[in-house]
Enzyme design. Sequence first.
Site, short mmCIF file in Angstrom:
data_model
loop_
_atom_site.label_atom_id
_atom_site.label_comp_id
_atom_site.label_asym_id
_atom_site.label_seq_id
_atom_site.Cartn_x
_atom_site.Cartn_y
_atom_site.Cartn_z
N TYR A 59 9.69 4.95 4.30
CA TYR A 59 9.07 5.95 5.17
C TYR A 59 9.94 6.23 6.40
O TYR A 59 9.46 6.22 7.53
CB TYR A 59 7.66 5.49 5.59
CG TYR A 59 6.87 4.92 4.44
CD1 TYR A 59 6.35 5.76 3.45
CD2 TYR A 59 6.66 3.55 4.31
CE1 TYR A 59 5.66 5.24 2.37
CE2 TYR A 59 5.97 3.02 3.23
CZ TYR A 59 5.47 3.87 2.26
OH TYR A 59 4.79 3.36 1.20
N TYR B 211 -4.76 2.54 -1.53
CA TYR B 211 -3.31 2.72 -1.67
C TYR B 211 -2.91 2.17 -3.02
O TYR B 211 -3.22 1.03 -3.35
CB TYR B 211 -2.53 2.00 -0.56
CG TYR B 211 -1.04 2.11 -0.78
CD1 TYR B 211 -0.34 3.26 -0.40
CD2 TYR B 211 -0.34 1.09 -1.43
CE1 TYR B 211 1.02 3.38 -0.66
CE2 TYR B 211 1.02 1.21 -1.70
CZ TYR B 211 1.70 2.35 -1.30
OH TYR B 211 3.04 2.47 -1.56
N ASP C 15 -6.60 -2.54 -9.30
CA ASP C 15 -5.26 -2.69 -8.75
C ASP C 15 -5.29 -3.93 -7.85
O ASP C 15 -5.76 -3.87 -6.72
CB ASP C 15 -4.89 -1.42 -7.97
CG ASP C 15 -3.53 -1.53 -7.29
OD1 ASP C 15 -2.95 -2.64 -7.27
OD2 ASP C 15 -3.05 -0.51 -6.77
N LYS D 142 3.52 -7.52 -6.45
CA LYS D 142 3.85 -8.16 -5.17
C LYS D 142 4.12 -9.67 -5.23
O LYS D 142 5.25 -10.05 -5.45
CB LYS D 142 2.75 -7.84 -4.15
CG LYS D 142 2.84 -6.38 -3.66
CD LYS D 142 2.25 -6.17 -2.29
CE LYS D 142 2.72 -4.88 -1.66
NZ LYS D 142 1.98 -3.68 -2.06
#
Length: 437
Positions: free
Chosen positions: A19, A150, A255, A284
Amino acid sequence: MGDLDRLLAFDQDHVWHPYSSALVHDPRFLVDSASGVRLRLRHADGSSQDVIDAMSSWWCAIHGYAVPELDAAAHRQLDQMSHVMFGGLTHEPAIALAERLVSLTPDPLQHVFFADSGSVSVEVAMKMALQLQVGTGSTRTRFFTIRGGYHGDTFSPMSVTDPVGGMHSLFSGILPQHVFAPVPPAGVDVPDDDPAMVAWERETRSLYAAHAHEVAAVILEPVLQGAGGMRFHSPYAVRVLASLAREHGALVIFDEIATGFGRTGTLFALERAEVVPDILCLGKALTGGYLTLAAVLCTSEVARGVSSQAAGGALMHGPTFMANPLACAVALASLDLLRANDFARQVATLEAGLTTGLAAADGLESVVDVRVLGGVGVVQLGEPVRAAEVTAAALARGVWVRPFRDLVYTMPPYVTAADDLATICDAMVAAVADVHG
Ligand SMILES: *Cc1c(COP(=O)(O)O)cnc(C)c1O
């Protein structure tokens, strides 16, 4: 120009960061090495500074850095082979890891697809759900989710990520339009009959009913919404969403890329809700933060449906680096360590330490909420965080944090010692107090 200045200047001019802007220079710190829970930063005067990583490198490095068991697993595998294609070939690291994931997750989840990042695993999960529709002759192509989520930065995950936080407006006309229910009432312990919960359930049920005929699957992060805003919701809200899918013949996709492997206190957040999804995404912390790897698990029913002739006869996905042996070997060692270290005890200790340590933030003028769940500690401000200043103020106290939006938070490595955890909390509170009051 000193060495560090030259490196950072090239970095700013040529290297994208997450970002980041090519026009605006943002503060960047050079890390030379990492060990235990500490990152070694290099400073312009040639000195180095060891700082505690309160972020676990975006929630992955649950055992910290330079972990002897993980290093050894990586070295061992490197001596065998670091990579080999997965089309037509297979290998023990992948088989052993799949076996372990099948045994750790609820019984119905029997098939494992190894992806190379969390976003790709969500792509695959959504593709599975859609391919299944093709197989049954259904015309359902939409997903039902909740706001504030997200799911990653590639297009399909982005399309179910919060429409405001996910910057849908930049890609309107390209992103598929999915259905967003309101964010469930805040808090893991909200009573099922709380008026806010009753109102949320009513609104969510009626929204679902209006779209039931076109919804292929419900997708959500159970109990903890991570990068979408560090919000907690109750297991009951998860059950409501899953039951809507079941009642209307849609699939349930969880998720657990952020919540998997103990972060909220249980191995998977789905254990709190006592819901078994049809498809589960993991990522992750899977490799303990060493290498990029994700996994999609699904039920035999989904696997058979996707593989039926009518659905195309095969799951149409196959990343180049699928099931990378090095990543699989380290993941296995990380899962061994999770058990050997008794992660539940580690995370319960973090939860207690964060609750005590962050309590002082409650008294600050700028703070609107302080919340803790497992190894997640969040300080929410009533205004956007002046991130560069807060980061610098925390670094001056020996702690690395990466605030976003109105949030200063920590997800420390599970191995963080009590005194280091206290330092993290003190630094967060002091940094917020210094910069925001
Ligand atoms: C980080 C994250 C992703 C995306 O994973 P990447 O590996 O960054 O692609 C997806 N879903 C959730 C819940 C995440 O926290």
